[in-house]
Write an enzyme that holds these catalytic residues in place. Structure first.
Site, short mmCIF file in Angstrom:
data_model
loop_
_atom_site.label_atom_id
_atom_site.label_comp_id
_atom_site.label_asym_id
_atom_site.label_seq_id
_atom_site.Cartn_x
_atom_site.Cartn_y
_atom_site.Cartn_z
N LYS A 29 40.60 17.89 -6.85
CA LYS A 29 40.30 17.59 -5.11
C LYS A 29 38.94 16.84 -5.31
O LYS A 29 39.06 15.63 -4.76
CB LYS A 29 40.31 18.65 -4.29
CG LYS A 29 39.70 18.50 -3.17
CD LYS A 29 39.64 19.65 -2.11
CE LYS A 29 38.36 20.34 -2.15
NZ LYS A 29 37.38 19.80 -1.25
N ASN A 30 38.05 17.27 -5.89
CA ASN A 30 36.75 16.68 -5.72
C ASN A 30 36.58 15.36 -6.42
O ASN A 30 35.41 14.64 -6.35
CB ASN A 30 35.60 17.67 -5.91
CG ASN A 30 35.42 18.55 -5.11
OD1 ASN A 30 36.19 18.44 -3.80
ND2 ASN A 30 34.65 19.72 -5.19
N CYS A 124 29.68 22.29 8.64
CA CYS A 124 31.03 22.93 8.28
C CYS A 124 30.60 24.37 8.41
O CYS A 124 29.55 24.72 8.49
CB CYS A 124 31.60 22.53 7.35
SG CYS A 124 31.13 22.81 5.79
N ARG A 129 26.11 19.61 6.59
CA ARG A 129 26.19 18.70 5.42
C ARG A 129 25.62 17.28 5.80
O ARG A 129 26.16 16.45 6.25
CB ARG A 129 27.76 18.54 5.24
CG ARG A 129 28.67 19.54 5.34
CD ARG A 129 28.20 20.36 3.90
NE ARG A 129 29.04 19.94 2.76
CZ ARG A 129 29.93 20.27 2.15
NH1 ARG A 129 30.64 21.33 2.63
NH2 ARG A 129 30.47 19.83 1.32
N ASP A 132 21.35 12.52 4.53
CA ASP A 132 19.90 11.39 4.42
C ASP A 132 19.73 10.97 3.10
O ASP A 132 19.23 9.83 2.95
CB ASP A 132 18.71 12.57 4.85
CG ASP A 132 18.57 13.97 3.90
OD1 ASP A 132 19.90 14.64 3.65
OD2 ASP A 132 17.72 14.05 3.31
N LEU A 133 20.07 11.58 2.01
CA LEU A 133 19.95 11.07 0.52
C LEU A 133 20.87 9.97 0.25
O LEU A 133 20.36 8.83 -0.42
CB LEU A 133 20.15 12.04 -0.73
CG LEU A 133 19.32 13.41 -0.66
CD1 LEU A 133 19.66 14.44 -1.59
CD2 LEU A 133 17.91 12.94 -0.70
N ASP A 312 31.32 26.34 -5.94
CA ASP A 312 32.71 26.56 -5.35
C ASP A 312 33.71 27.57 -6.06
O ASP A 312 34.60 27.69 -6.09
CB ASP A 312 33.61 25.19 -5.66
CG ASP A 312 33.13 24.15 -4.53
OD1 ASP A 312 32.43 24.41 -3.55
OD2 ASP A 312 33.25 22.89 -4.58
N ARG A 404 44.02 23.17 1.88
CA ARG A 404 43.15 22.09 1.68
C ARG A 404 42.74 21.98 0.29
O ARG A 404 42.32 20.68 -0.03
CB ARG A 404 41.82 22.04 2.48
CG ARG A 404 42.01 21.96 4.27
CD ARG A 404 40.52 21.96 4.86
NE ARG A 404 39.59 20.97 3.98
CZ ARG A 404 38.06 21.17 4.38
NH1 ARG A 404 37.67 22.04 5.26
NH2 ARG A 404 37.78 20.54 3.65
C1 UD1 Z 1 30.42 18.45 -3.12
C2 UD1 Z 1 31.89 18.99 -3.39
C3 UD1 Z 1 31.48 20.38 -3.00
C4 UD1 Z 1 30.57 20.99 -4.00
C5 UD1 Z 1 29.35 20.40 -4.05
C6 UD1 Z 1 28.23 21.03 -5.02
C7 UD1 Z 1 33.42 17.17 -2.79
C8 UD1 Z 1 34.13 16.70 -1.75
N1 UD1 Z 1 32.75 18.28 -2.53
O1 UD1 Z 1 30.02 18.52 -2.05
O2 UD1 Z 1 32.93 21.03 -3.30
O3 UD1 Z 1 30.53 22.47 -3.46
O4 UD1 Z 1 29.52 19.07 -4.21
O5 UD1 Z 1 28.68 21.04 -6.13
O6 UD1 Z 1 33.01 16.52 -3.89
N2 UD1 Z 1 22.14 17.66 0.96
C9 UD1 Z 1 21.22 17.10 1.48
N3 UD1 Z 1 21.20 15.70 1.75
C10 UD1 Z 1 21.87 14.80 1.27
C11 UD1 Z 1 23.24 15.66 0.69
C12 UD1 Z 1 23.16 16.75 0.29
O7 UD1 Z 1 20.30 17.92 1.74
O8 UD1 Z 1 21.97 13.80 1.56
C13 UD1 Z 1 22.32 19.15 0.62
C14 UD1 Z 1 23.38 19.65 1.14
O9 UD1 Z 1 23.40 20.11 2.53
C15 UD1 Z 1 23.92 20.79 0.24
C16 UD1 Z 1 23.36 20.41 -1.17
O10 UD1 Z 1 22.41 19.16 -0.88
O11 UD1 Z 1 23.00 22.00 0.62
C17 UD1 Z 1 24.74 19.99 -2.32
O12 UD1 Z 1 25.29 18.89 -1.43
P1 UD1 Z 1 26.04 18.04 -2.54
O13 UD1 Z 1 25.78 18.23 -3.71
O14 UD1 Z 1 25.87 16.59 -1.82
O15 UD1 Z 1 27.68 18.48 -2.06
P2 UD1 Z 1 28.82 17.52 -1.36
O16 UD1 Z 1 28.74 16.40 -2.04
O17 UD1 Z 1 28.63 17.78 -0.01
#
Ligand code: UD1
Length: 451
Positions: A29-30, A124, A129, A132-133, A312, A404
């Site tokens: 999925k990811n 969520c 979620r 900013d990065l 996960d 999902r």
């Molecule tokens: C993806 C996966 C999710 C997995 C996660 C960590 C998908 C669809 N989802 O989620 O299943 O659990 O990686 O392996 O691929 N964060 C910030 N700022 C940002 C981006 C992220 O603060 O701009 C924080 C998030 O709030 C979270 C952490 O960083 O606490 C990890 O986020 P990220 O690695 O980006 O996870 P996702 O891409 O949302």
């Protein structure tokens, strides 16, 4: 309200059976979701194989269609995506709000059309979620980013390669910045990049389209901008999270389960933890076998970005540890609210105390049946695992979450020997422990989901 409760569809699991046999997992999925978003970059048709049949994929397909793309499903998990007719750069809130990964369309829209408008992802159940990065990365490439009426708008006449260091190795930010940079002028470097196998699969997909991504799988990824990306046929990597859930299904039932068709290196953090607990793990070629051990030892884990223990698989591993002989600690470092499911496991008799971001899991002798509710995808996996090992008949609601992320979950578990079916309850159902009497089982209306 019990009569309404009883009308809902649930998974009904008769626990206590030893699971045995082998399964193949579908595409991840990811990986599938960002790859579908990245199809926006292609000038031509993209054919994707091993796309999992899960509702998150349906939502991403609808988002692409809402932008003007044509998406066609073929039997066996193949999607044909033609983005040549994209006419809009604005993703609709109604769809985006259903799927956090929908923000993945921002980078490709910006790269191809110079403009992306995507509603800000809300929180969520796992917590906020943030993006900013992602946005800092777009700005570093030369885009202007604004927030208007709840939507993030990124626009640029042209993008130019940049040197970007992420504050944390975010999967989503690495992917979005990589995709935005595919057609930028010059070279982009992403430092402290995420190393997840799904990030690598996305990079390989971009390269198959004619892109120039290097260093994926390490913490430094470079992307040399190209003028155009072409349509391509591509097969998505297997889902390590589904694979991990099946291995844990074998381990928690004291069974013997082999997952075939995936690189064991995807699962090292899990298989190391399983070995430490006393399970026997055999990895060879493209298969992993786990033989469970009834006398399992407690194990301490900390979730962290790949190659660390995946967040996960954390809920599923907690379900497993809840039957260990001793006390384990599980620290969650990725998502703030990832222990919401613990109260449901407690209803089955698990002894888990949460202190901040750590769960202290004291193993119990047995888990017992209950009516429980899955609050998110992976928590759903954890409740199913607990139910497989529990005494009696557990009913699990919240199937909209399980659907999902898990393709043909109950069918696959049934082939391993589980007694599990999808059922619509047509009469009041009450948890056994509340009534002190035998549970009234619902009539099975739809034993298995149609494919
Ligand atoms: C993806 C996966 C999710 C997995 C996660 C960590 C998908 C669809 N989802 O989620 O299943 O659990 O990686 O392996 O691929 N964060 C910030 N700022 C940002 C981006 C992220 O603060 O701009 C924080 C998030 O709030 C979270 C952490 O960083 O606490 C990890 O986020 P990220 O690695 O980006 O996870 P996702 O891409 O949302």
């Amino acid at each position: 309200m019990d009569h309404l409760d009883g009308l809902r569809t649930r998974l009904v699991v008769d626990g206590g059976r030893r699971l045995e046999g082998s399964v193949e997992v579908p595409g991840a999925k990811n990986a599938a979701l960002p790859i579908m978003a990245a199809a926006i970059l292609a000038e031509g048709e993209v054919v994707l194989h091993a796309v999992p049949r899960i509702t998150d994929v349906d939502v991403m397909a609808s988002i692409l269609e809402s932008l003007g793309a044509r998406v066609r499903e073929q039997p066996g998990g193949t999607l044909v995506i033609d983005t040549s007719s994209i006419a809009s750069h604005a993703a609709p809130y109604a769809l985006v709000s259903k799927l956090n990964a929908s923000f993945d369309v921002a980078g490709p829209l910006l790269a191809r059309f110079g403009r992306a408008q995507v509603p800000q992802p809300g929180g969520c159940v796992l917590g906020p979620r943030a993006v900013d990065l992602h946005l800092k990365g777009f700005e570093a490439l030369g885009a202007a980013v604004t927030l208007e009426h709840g939507s993030i708008i990124a626009s640029a006449e042209s993008l130019t390669g940049a040197d970007i260091t992420l504050d944390r190795p975010s999967v989503g930010a690495t992917e979005n910045i990589m995709l935005a940079a595919t057609r930028a002028k010059g070279t982009t470097t992403i430092r402290n990049a995420a190393r997840e196998p799904e990030v690598c699969d996305l990079a390989e997909f971009v390269n198959a389209m004619g892109g120039r991504v290097r260093g994926h799988g390490s913490s430094t990824i470079t992307i040399e901008g190209v003028r155009k990306l072409r349509g391509v046929e591509y097969t998505i990597i297997p889902d390590r999270l589904m694979a991990g859930t099946y291995l844990l299904a074998g381990a928690i039932t004291g069974g013997d389960v082999t997952v075939k068709g995936l690189d064991p290196a995807f699962l090292t953090a899990l298989t190391d933890a399983l070995s430490a607990s006393g399970a026997q793990v055999t990895a060879s070629g493209v298969s992993v076998r786990v033989q469970g051990n009834a006398a399992r030892k407690p194990v301490d884990i900390v979730t962290s970005p790949f190659p660390g223990f995946p967040t996960d698989l954390q809920p599923q591993f907690v379900a497993y540890l809840s039957l260990a002989h001793g006390t384990s600690t599980v620290e969650e470092t990725i998502f703030d609210a990832r222990f919401v499911y613990v109260s449901e496991l407690a209803r089955m008799g698990a002894d888990i105390r949460v202190a901040g971001r750590t769960a202290i899991v004291t193993g119990v002798e047995r888990l017992k049946d209950a009516v429980v509710e899955a609050p998110d995808i992976r928590a759903g996996g954890a409740l199913v695992l607990a139910a497989l090992a529990a005494e009696g008949t557990t009913q699990i609601g919240g199937l909209e979450f399980i659907d999902r992320g898990y393709e043909f979950f109950e069918e696959q578990l049934a082939t391993l020997g589980a007694s599990i079916a999808r059922a619509s309850a047509v009469e009041p159902v009450m948890p056994r422990q509340d009534l002190g009497e035998t549970i009234r089982m619902p009539r099975i209306v739809t034993p298995f989901r149609a494919s």
